[in-house]
Scaffold this motif. Structure first.
Motif, short mmCIF file in Angstrom:
data_model
loop_
_atom_site.label_atom_id
_atom_site.label_comp_id
_atom_site.label_asym_id
_atom_site.label_seq_id
_atom_site.Cartn_x
_atom_site.Cartn_y
_atom_site.Cartn_z
N LYS A 170 0.84 -1.21 0.00
CA LYS A 170 0.00 0.00 0.00
C LYS A 170 0.87 1.26 0.00
N LEU A 171 1.90 1.25 0.84
CA LEU A 171 2.81 2.40 0.88
C LEU A 171 3.58 2.55 -0.43
N ALA A 172 3.99 1.44 -1.02
CA ALA A 172 4.73 1.49 -2.29
C ALA A 172 3.85 2.07 -3.40
N ASN A 173 2.60 1.66 -3.44
CA ASN A 173 1.70 2.19 -4.46
C ASN A 173 1.52 3.69 -4.32
N GLN A 174 1.46 4.16 -3.09
CA GLN A 174 1.34 5.60 -2.86
C GLN A 174 2.59 6.35 -3.33
N ALA A 175 3.74 5.67 -3.23
CA ALA A 175 5.01 6.29 -3.62
C ALA A 175 5.36 6.07 -5.08
N GLY A 176 4.58 5.25 -5.77
CA GLY A 176 4.90 4.93 -7.16
C GLY A 176 6.06 3.98 -7.30
N ALA A 177 6.25 3.13 -6.30
CA ALA A 177 7.37 2.17 -6.31
C ALA A 177 6.83 0.76 -6.48
N LYS A 178 7.73 -0.15 -6.84
CA LYS A 178 7.39 -1.56 -7.00
C LYS A 178 7.92 -2.36 -5.81
N VAL A 179 7.10 -3.30 -5.33
CA VAL A 179 7.50 -4.16 -4.22
C VAL A 179 8.01 -5.48 -4.77
N VAL A 180 9.25 -5.82 -4.41
CA VAL A 180 9.86 -7.11 -4.77
C VAL A 180 9.96 -7.93 -3.49
N VAL A 181 9.36 -9.13 -3.50
CA VAL A 181 9.36 -10.00 -2.32
C VAL A 181 10.13 -11.27 -2.61
N ASP A 182 11.12 -11.56 -1.77
CA ASP A 182 11.80 -12.86 -1.78
C ASP A 182 10.96 -13.78 -0.91
N ASN A 183 10.31 -14.76 -1.53
CA ASN A 183 9.32 -15.59 -0.86
C ASN A 183 9.84 -16.99 -0.53
N VAL A 184 11.15 -17.16 -0.50
CA VAL A 184 11.74 -18.50 -0.35
C VAL A 184 11.30 -19.20 0.93
N PHE A 185 11.35 -18.49 2.06
CA PHE A 185 11.10 -19.16 3.33
C PHE A 185 9.64 -19.57 3.50
N ALA A 186 8.72 -18.84 2.87
CA ALA A 186 7.30 -19.20 2.99
C ALA A 186 6.92 -20.27 1.99
N THR A 187 7.63 -20.33 0.88
CA THR A 187 7.31 -21.16 -0.30
C THR A 187 6.01 -20.65 -0.93
N PRO A 188 5.82 -20.90 -2.22
CA PRO A 188 4.58 -20.45 -2.87
C PRO A 188 3.35 -21.20 -2.37
N LEU A 189 3.54 -22.23 -1.56
CA LEU A 189 2.40 -22.97 -1.02
C LEU A 189 1.79 -22.28 0.18
N PHE A 190 2.57 -21.53 0.94
CA PHE A 190 2.10 -20.94 2.20
C PHE A 190 1.88 -19.43 2.12
N GLN A 191 2.35 -18.78 1.06
CA GLN A 191 2.21 -17.33 0.98
C GLN A 191 2.19 -16.89 -0.47
N LYS A 192 1.27 -15.99 -0.81
CA LYS A 192 1.10 -15.50 -2.18
C LYS A 192 1.31 -13.99 -2.20
N PRO A 193 2.55 -13.53 -2.32
CA PRO A 193 2.81 -12.08 -2.27
C PRO A 193 2.04 -11.27 -3.32
N LEU A 194 1.85 -11.82 -4.52
CA LEU A 194 1.13 -11.07 -5.55
C LEU A 194 -0.31 -10.82 -5.14
N GLU A 195 -0.93 -11.79 -4.48
CA GLU A 195 -2.30 -11.60 -4.00
C GLU A 195 -2.36 -10.57 -2.87
N LEU A 196 -1.24 -10.39 -2.18
CA LEU A 196 -1.17 -9.42 -1.08
C LEU A 196 -0.81 -8.02 -1.56
N GLY A 197 -0.56 -7.88 -2.87
CA GLY A 197 -0.28 -6.56 -3.43
C GLY A 197 1.14 -6.35 -3.92
N ALA A 198 2.04 -7.31 -3.69
CA ALA A 198 3.40 -7.18 -4.21
C ALA A 198 3.37 -7.19 -5.74
#
Length: 394
Positions: A170-198
């Motif tokens: 949300k803060l990145a969108n207000q600033a016009g920035a892109k959020v890059v998430v390293d999702n290794v520890f959660a794995t794509p099975l337990f966390q979906k950063p794109l669905e969260l706004g990344a």
């Protein structure tokens, strides 16, 4: 149909390209280049007027299958397979900044990730501000007019801090920035950063996706427009492409990802409970436990715990080394996400290049260890830790 399949089915069948021979297992296309029927056909393909492959550095059928399967799992429109996790991290960040731009990054990062934003980017005129990513106010205060990228891991390496991805986005969108998430520890099975706004997700496919200690790999995932406008030229001209053989190996690994992660997570949770109640252990951090410092955020954005456990022994470095040396089933290695249980001492391995002050700031003490739980029998692992802890003084 593939978009309607559940993850376990997608990871076996999704994105498959079969040759005229109808092979069951995906084919490995070990070729550098491709042949065109005519000169006109070559011209049309280079112009983008006809579909097809041009050069293995740009893409190949095997890599294409891996990218498509990862997109199905992640819920992304497009992806690029990279030679390693760090190739993916560097590409995702550097492809979208130029001299005069600014990056805001969580300070709790894997050593090489932190080097990219803190040391490499400034060499090319890109400034970086490191913040305690757990507090959204820190991200907001760090924003400048020239801020282009927010970068974070969640959970973090090695202390398993969890960052509010939706809040950062949300803060990145207000600033016009892109959020890059390293999702290794959660794995794509337990966390979906794109669905969260990344906007962009990166993985070291070396870890859980291969999961069997065989090869290196990385992947960057996002929407099609970002891949085309920001990443594609960087990818095409700097050459971080994955080997087709590695892509094939990762396709084989990803088929069993849910099975392995399920067992690894169960083992990690049981070990975390054992360690949390042991008198020689100062603290345990595990996303599956109610006493995790960010348990409320975990409940919002993660559907499972983790295959990783962070623990701190009361006896400092001597105790940490003693425990590692006394373990029999669990092996000492700086890798993670493997079928084999692995343990490492971050202060002398993955985070050794940080200053003592920086490690202390991140909660990495001389007694800190990072455990990556494998798929071994749970009771064997529990007995291994119980024996090793009994051998420690005090």
């Amino acid at each position: 149909m593939t978009t309607k399949w559940r993850p376990a089915t997608q990871l076996v069948h999704g994105g498959t390209i079969r040759s005229q021979y109808g092979e069951t297992s995906e084919a490995i296309y070990l070729t550098q280049g491709f042949v065109y029927e005519t000169a006109e056909a070559a011209e049309a393909r280079f112009k983008g007027e006809s579909e097809g492959y041009i050069y293995a550095r740009y893409g190949s059928p095997t890599n294409d299958m891996f990218e498509k399967r990862m997109c199905l799992l992640e819920g992304a429109e497009d992806a690029r397979a990279m030679a390693s996790g760090m190739a993916a991290v560097a590409a995702a960040i550097l492809c979208q900044v130029k001299a005069g731009d600014h990056i805001v990054a969580a300070r709790a990062l894997f050593g090489s990730c932190r080097w990219v934003v803190e040391t490499l980017a400034p060499k090319y005129g890109v400034e970086c501000t490191l913040v305690d990513g757990r507090d959204l106010a820190n991200w907001e205060r760090a924003v400048r007019k020239n801020t282009k990228v927010f970068f974070l891991e969640s959970p973090t390496n090695p202390t398993l801090e969890v960052i509010d991805i939706a809040g950062v986005a949300k803060l990145a969108n207000q600033a016009g920035a892109k959020v890059v998430v390293d999702n290794v520890f959660a794995t794509p099975l337990f966390q979906k950063p794109l669905e969260l706004g990344a906007h962009v997700v990166v993985y070291s496919a070396t870890k859980h996706i291969d999961g069997q200690g065989r090869c290196l790999g990385g992947v960057v995932l996002s929407d099609s427009e970002w891949i085309k406008e920001s990443l594609q030229d960087y990818f095409r001209h700097t050459g971080p492409a994955m080997s087709p053989f590695n892509a094939w190996t990762l396709l084989k690994g990803i088929e069993t990802l849910p099975l392995r992660v399920r067992q690894q997570t169960e083992n990690a949770g049981r070990i975390a409970d054992l360690l949390a109640n042991h008198p020689k252990v100062a603290r345990v951090i595990y996303p599956g436990r109610a006493d995790h410092p960010q348990a409320d955020i975990i409940a919002k954005q993660m559907t499972g715990g983790s295959t990783l456990v962070c623990l701190e022994l009361k006896g400092g470095k001597a105790a940490a080394f003693g425990l590692q040396n006394a373990l029999e089933v669990v092996k000492i290695s700086n890798n993670l996400g493997d079928a084999k249980s692995l343990i490492t001492h971050p202060g002398t391995t993955t985070h050794k290049n940080l200053t003592d002050e920086a490690r202390a700031e991140l909660g990495i003490s001389p007694g800190t260890l990072r455990l990556s739980a494998g798929i071994e029998d749970t009771d064997d692992l529990l007995e291994d830790f119980a024996r090793a802890l009994d051998k420690l003084p005090g």
